[in-house]
Motif scaffolding. Structure first.
Motif, PDB file in Angstrom:
ATOM      1  N   LEU A  42       0.836  -1.214   0.000  1.00  0.00           N
ATOM      2  CA  LEU A  42       0.000   0.000   0.000  1.00  0.00           C
ATOM      3  C   LEU A  42       0.864   1.254   0.000  1.00  0.00           C
ATOM      4  N   LEU A  43       1.926   1.251   0.809  1.00  0.00           N
ATOM      5  CA  LEU A  43       2.814   2.419   0.831  1.00  0.00           C
ATOM      6  C   LEU A  43       3.421   2.651  -0.551  1.00  0.00           C
ATOM      7  N   HIS A  44       3.863   1.584  -1.192  1.00  0.00           N
ATOM      8  CA  HIS A  44       4.506   1.714  -2.495  1.00  0.00           C
ATOM      9  C   HIS A  44       3.513   2.178  -3.564  1.00  0.00           C
ATOM     10  N   PHE A  45       2.369   1.486  -3.679  1.00  0.00           N
ATOM     11  CA  PHE A  45       1.413   1.811  -4.736  1.00  0.00           C
ATOM     12  C   PHE A  45       0.772   3.185  -4.531  1.00  0.00           C
ATOM     13  N   VAL A  46       0.439   3.502  -3.291  1.00  0.00           N
ATOM     14  CA  VAL A  46      -0.171   4.817  -3.025  1.00  0.00           C
ATOM     15  C   VAL A  46       0.828   5.925  -3.311  1.00  0.00           C
ATOM     16  N   SER A  47       2.101   5.714  -2.965  1.00  0.00           N
ATOM     17  CA  SER A  47       3.124   6.732  -3.254  1.00  0.00           C
ATOM     18  C   SER A  47       3.291   6.923  -4.759  1.00  0.00           C
ATOM     19  N   VAL A  48       3.280   5.813  -5.504  1.00  0.00           N
ATOM     20  CA  VAL A  48       3.377   5.923  -6.956  1.00  0.00           C
ATOM     21  C   VAL A  48       2.164   6.644  -7.520  1.00  0.00           C
ATOM     22  N   SER A  49       0.978   6.308  -7.016  1.00  0.00           N
ATOM     23  CA  SER A  49      -0.245   6.901  -7.541  1.00  0.00           C
ATOM     24  C   SER A  49      -0.405   8.358  -7.125  1.00  0.00           C
ATOM     25  N   ALA A  50       0.298   8.785  -6.070  1.00  0.00           N
ATOM     26  CA  ALA A  50       0.205  10.180  -5.630  1.00  0.00           C
ATOM     27  C   ALA A  50       1.056  11.114  -6.482  1.00  0.00           C
ATOM     28  N   LEU A  51       2.006  10.553  -7.231  1.00  0.00           N
ATOM     29  CA  LEU A  51       2.881  11.400  -8.049  1.00  0.00           C
ATOM     30  C   LEU A  51       2.107  12.235  -9.074  1.00  0.00           C
ATOM     31  N   PRO A  52       1.101  11.657  -9.769  1.00  0.00           N
ATOM     32  CA  PRO A  52       0.360  12.489 -10.733  1.00  0.00           C
ATOM     33  C   PRO A  52      -0.297  13.720 -10.096  1.00  0.00           C
ATOM     34  N   PHE A  53      -0.790  13.574  -8.887  1.00  0.00           N
ATOM     35  CA  PHE A  53      -1.375  14.739  -8.212  1.00  0.00           C
ATOM     36  C   PHE A  53      -0.306  15.799  -7.946  1.00  0.00           C
ATOM     37  N   CYS A  54       0.891  15.337  -7.572  1.00  0.00           N
ATOM     38  CA  CYS A  54       1.992  16.278  -7.355  1.00  0.00           C
ATOM     39  C   CYS A  54       2.386  16.977  -8.662  1.00  0.00           C
ATOM     40  N   VAL A  55       2.406  16.190  -9.752  1.00  0.00           N
ATOM     41  CA  VAL A  55       2.744  16.777 -11.052  1.00  0.00           C
ATOM     42  C   VAL A  55       1.706  17.816 -11.456  1.00  0.00           C
ATOM     43  N   GLY A  56       0.439  17.488 -11.257  1.00  0.00           N
ATOM     44  CA  GLY A  56      -0.624  18.440 -11.595  1.00  0.00           C
ATOM     45  C   GLY A  56      -0.530  19.708 -10.772  1.00  0.00           C
ATOM     46  N   LEU A  57      -0.250  19.545  -9.483  1.00  0.00           N
ATOM     47  CA  LEU A  57      -0.097  20.735  -8.637  1.00  0.00           C
ATOM     48  C   LEU A  57       1.098  21.573  -9.081  1.00  0.00           C
ATOM     49  N   ALA A  58       2.185  20.912  -9.482  1.00  0.00           N
ATOM     50  CA  ALA A  58       3.371  21.649  -9.920  1.00  0.00           C
ATOM     51  C   ALA A  58       3.091  22.409 -11.205  1.00  0.00           C
ATOM     52  N   VAL A  59       2.400  21.752 -12.167  1.00  0.00           N
ATOM     53  CA  VAL A  59       2.073  22.427 -13.426  1.00  0.00           C
ATOM     54  C   VAL A  59       1.179  23.626 -13.169  1.00  0.00           C
ATOM     55  N   GLN A  60       0.180  23.473 -12.316  1.00  0.00           N
ATOM     56  CA  GLN A  60      -0.725  24.576 -12.024  1.00  0.00           C
ATOM     57  C   GLN A  60      -0.019  25.712 -11.289  1.00  0.00           C
ATOM     58  N   THR A  68       5.595  29.528  -3.925  1.00  0.00           N
ATOM     59  CA  THR A  68       5.333  28.826  -2.656  1.00  0.00           C
ATOM     60  C   THR A  68       4.705  27.462  -2.904  1.00  0.00           C
ATOM     61  N   ARG A  69       3.681  27.441  -3.776  1.00  0.00           N
ATOM     62  CA  ARG A  69       3.025  26.166  -4.060  1.00  0.00           C
ATOM     63  C   ARG A  69       3.962  25.219  -4.797  1.00  0.00           C
ATOM     64  N   LEU A  70       4.840  25.786  -5.651  1.00  0.00           N
ATOM     65  CA  LEU A  70       5.799  24.949  -6.355  1.00  0.00           C
ATOM     66  C   LEU A  70       6.778  24.296  -5.382  1.00  0.00           C
ATOM     67  N   ALA A  71       7.250  25.061  -4.395  1.00  0.00           N
ATOM     68  CA  ALA A  71       8.158  24.506  -3.390  1.00  0.00           C
ATOM     69  C   ALA A  71       7.449  23.444  -2.540  1.00  0.00           C
ATOM     70  N   LEU A  72       6.180  23.728  -2.191  1.00  0.00           N
ATOM     71  CA  LEU A  72       5.424  22.747  -1.416  1.00  0.00           C
ATOM     72  C   LEU A  72       5.211  21.454  -2.213  1.00  0.00           C
ATOM     73  N   THR A  73       4.949  21.633  -3.506  1.00  0.00           N
ATOM     74  CA  THR A  73       4.776  20.445  -4.356  1.00  0.00           C
ATOM     75  C   THR A  73       6.065  19.654  -4.453  1.00  0.00           C
ATOM     76  N   GLY A  74       7.204  20.356  -4.522  1.00  0.00           N
ATOM     77  CA  GLY A  74       8.490  19.668  -4.538  1.00  0.00           C
ATOM     78  C   GLY A  74       8.704  18.830  -3.283  1.00  0.00           C
ATOM     79  N   GLY A  75       8.299  19.396  -2.139  1.00  0.00           N
ATOM     80  CA  GLY A  75       8.408  18.631  -0.890  1.00  0.00           C
ATOM     81  C   GLY A  75       7.515  17.394  -0.905  1.00  0.00           C
ATOM     82  N   LEU A  76       6.303  17.552  -1.456  1.00  0.00           N
ATOM     83  CA  LEU A  76       5.401  16.405  -1.543  1.00  0.00           C
ATOM     84  C   LEU A  76       5.963  15.324  -2.468  1.00  0.00           C
ATOM     85  N   MET A  77       6.583  15.755  -3.582  1.00  0.00           N
ATOM     86  CA  MET A  77       7.176  14.782  -4.502  1.00  0.00           C
ATOM     87  C   MET A  77       8.347  14.055  -3.845  1.00  0.00           C
TER      88      MET A  77
END
Length: 601
Positions: A42-60, A68-77
């Motif tokens: 679960l940790l592995h698959f959920v972490s992999v599946s969370a990357l697209p949300f991080c990418v979307g947040l970074a693009v936005q 600020t949001r870009l730096a926060l997204t980098g931390g999440l990634m």
């Protein structure tokens, strides 16, 4: 359970009523390891599946020019990357542990069952099938047991991502929520046919393995009669049948794989097309479109585990069925006994046949039926595979003793003893009294030429005891294997030793020397030899003739030759016609002698 803790002190009592029940029993007995694998998965698959949300947040964040949001997204990634690395590492560790421990449990269960059944195992199940179960089938069973937890983690991840997309972007999330079940379940109609083809493949592979095992076991005999080409042709045909079945099975699995690639691709096209329309209308942002697109792309990874679990189950189900069949076999007699463990001594007596082997003497048993002799020899060891009245040793019923105690008291060497691969030192490293040295046992069994052959086959071994013996001693002749097995039995030095045709494969000169060595080494110990060899019979303290399941005559070899026609027929190999002719000749001679006496009177 960790790998370093293997083997299990007790592998448990399996549920062998069916293949699926056996798989379920294995999974339940690994619950701790399965939960670990599920958590790390679960940790592995959920972490992999969370990357697209991080990418979307970074693009936005880039579109909105928000550092600020870009730096926060980098931390999440970075956090997701850490979760991916940890989850993948420990998931792999837990999965391999589950696989190996499950396979080890099955192997221990099979070994325990083989030891419990003894010679009855190969009477009920072909030797090739036992080999197939204990090798390839064990791996497939372990694969499915291990894959269940990873599949569960992947399925839960798909559900979590689907729900997350519905909450994050309902307009596109509804398309994903509708498409995911179709993608996941589309292969279900194909699975029964794939499973049937896998079953056929496994069945044909099992038959080919049985044929190969039987051919190798009898290769020396086949060469002697020129039949190796015939069996080789049979194996070629069986091998081609396995190949054709494997190709048919692979075609179905390739179709399933194609469906698993095609449908996610169609879902991705549908999401992108619909997302572009929504973006043009201003209903979603560019970042949200990138997020949903990336999430659907990443979902292909956990969705692949749906195909894997289907393959694992299809291949493991027939394997589990075969393993359950072997594990469900039971002896007709109990092995636990009703008495406390002890090693009795005294006369050995079989109440069924009336056979008596006095303590400390060499008793030879002549039986015209080799199969009946084998069954009687097995019964003399206690806890036979067929029910019946127990043999008594010193008045103690062997079947009332635990199996280990009965085997310690009476050692039975059958017609075809097995030599395991290893050095000669390993072969003779058996539980023993210590009273008989290995050199004395080898000398009594006339193994000098065997030692020379072993040294010639292993030039690096300066000591014959370090020479290597191949599996089942196939590099040796039948007589050499027989003598090594006899030496092993003599080293054990049991209170009662039962030998079934121990010299059937040796020449008469060697047989005579073995008979003398056997008397010398077993002096003062109870020994029962099933044989029809005059050389062994002549050196026995007493000879018993067993006819139609009953001891009908007892005496010395030469006495029985003169007084018992049935004994003479077995020992001298006389036919019924020869016996009748001999009897008629004796009657004619007696009549002529009587007439001569009357004339002289």
């Amino acid at each position: 359970m960790q790998i370093q803790d293997l083997p299990y002190s007790d592998p448990g009592v399996p549920d062998a009523r069916s293949g699926p029940r056996f798989l379920w029993w294995l999974w339940r007995n690994q619950l701790g390891g399965q939960l670990k694998s599920l958590a790390w998965g679960l940790l592995h698959f959920v972490s992999v599946s969370a990357l697209p949300f991080c990418v979307g947040l970074a693009v936005q964040a880039v579109v909105d020019r928000s550092g600020t949001r870009l730096a926060l997204t980098g931390g999440l990634m970075l956090l997701c990357g850490t979760g991916i690395a940890l989850g993948d590492t420990f998931l792999h560790r837990a999965a391999v542990t589950n696989w190996i421990t499950a396979a080890a449990r099955v192997q221990q269960l099979l070994a325990r069952k083989a030891a419990e059944l003894g010679s009855a195992l190969t009477r009920r199940v072909a030797a090739g099938e036992v080999v197939a179960v204990s090798t390839g089938d064990v791996e497939k069973i372990g694969w499915f047991v291990e894959a269940v937890s990873r599949f569960t983690a992947a399925a839960l991840t798909v559900v979590v991502v689907g729900v997350g997309l519905l909450v994050y972007q309902p307009a596109l999330g509804i398309v994903v929520a509708v498409g995911l079940p179709v993608v996941a379940l589309a292969v279900l109609p194909l699975l029964p046919r794939a499973t049937r083809r896998a079953d056929v493949q496994r069945e044909k592979a099992g038959r080919a393995t049985e044929l190969a095992s039987d051919t190798v076991a009898g290769l020396r005999v086949l060469r002697g009669i020129g039949g190796e080409e015939l069996f080789l042709d049979r194996y070629r045909r069986a091998s081609q049948e396995v190949r054709h079945a494997a190709v048919r099975s692979a075609r179905m699995w390739s179709l399933i794989s194609a469906v698993q690639v095609l449908l996610p691709g169609l879902l991705l096209i549908a999401v992108v097309w619909h997302g572009i329309q929504l973006a043009r209308q201003g209903r979603i942002t560019v970042g949200e479109l990138v997020t949903v697109y990336s999430a659907v792309m990443v979902l292909n990874y956990p969705l692949r585990h749906f195909e894997e679990i289907a393959m694992a189950y299809s291949f493991s189900r027939p394997s589990a069925k075969r393993a359950a069949r072997v594990l469900s076999l039971q002896r007709s007699t109990a092995t636990t006994g009703t008495r406390e463990a002890e090693v009795p001594g005294g006369d050995l007596y079989d109440p069924v046949t009336g056979l008596l082997a006095p303590a400390g003497r060499l008793t030879a048993v002549v039986c015209g039926d080799p199969d009946a002799a084998g069954r009687l020899a097995e019964r003399l060891g206690g806890h036979p595979t067929e029910p019946g009245r127990s043999v008594l040793l010193g008045g103690v019923a062997l079947d009332e003793l635990p199996l280990d105690s009965a085997r310690t008291a009476v050692l039975v060497q059958d017609k075809d003893p097995v030599l395991l691969s290893g050095t000669l030192r390993d072969l003779l490293d058996v539980p023993s009294s210590g009273s008989v040295r290995a050199t004395d046992a080898l000398a009594a069994a006339q193994c000098d030429d065997v030692l020379e052959a072993l040294v010639q086959g292993a030039p690096a071994a300066a000591d014959p005891m370090d020479a290597h013996i191949t599996e089942r001693g196939r590099s040796l002749s039948g007589g050499q294997r027989q003598r090594l097995a006899l030496a092993r039995s003599l080293v054990t030095d049991p209170g009662v030793l039962v030998l079934d045709e121990p010299t059937s494969a040796v020449d008469s000169h060697t047989e005579a020397r073995i008979a003398d060595g056997l008397r010398q080494v077993r002096s003062g110990r109870t020994t029962v030899v099933f044989t029809s060899s005059p050389l062994l019979l002549d050196r026995a303290d007493r000879v018993v003739l067993v006819h139609d399941g009953e001891a009908v005559a007892v005496g010395a070899h030469r006495e029985l030759l003169d007084s018992e026609p049935r004994y003479r027929a077995v020992v001298t190999r006389e036919t019924d016609d020869e016996l009748a002719a001999a009897d008629e000749s004796a009657l004619v001679g007696a009549r002529q002698e009587l007439e001569a006496m009357e004339e002289s009177a």
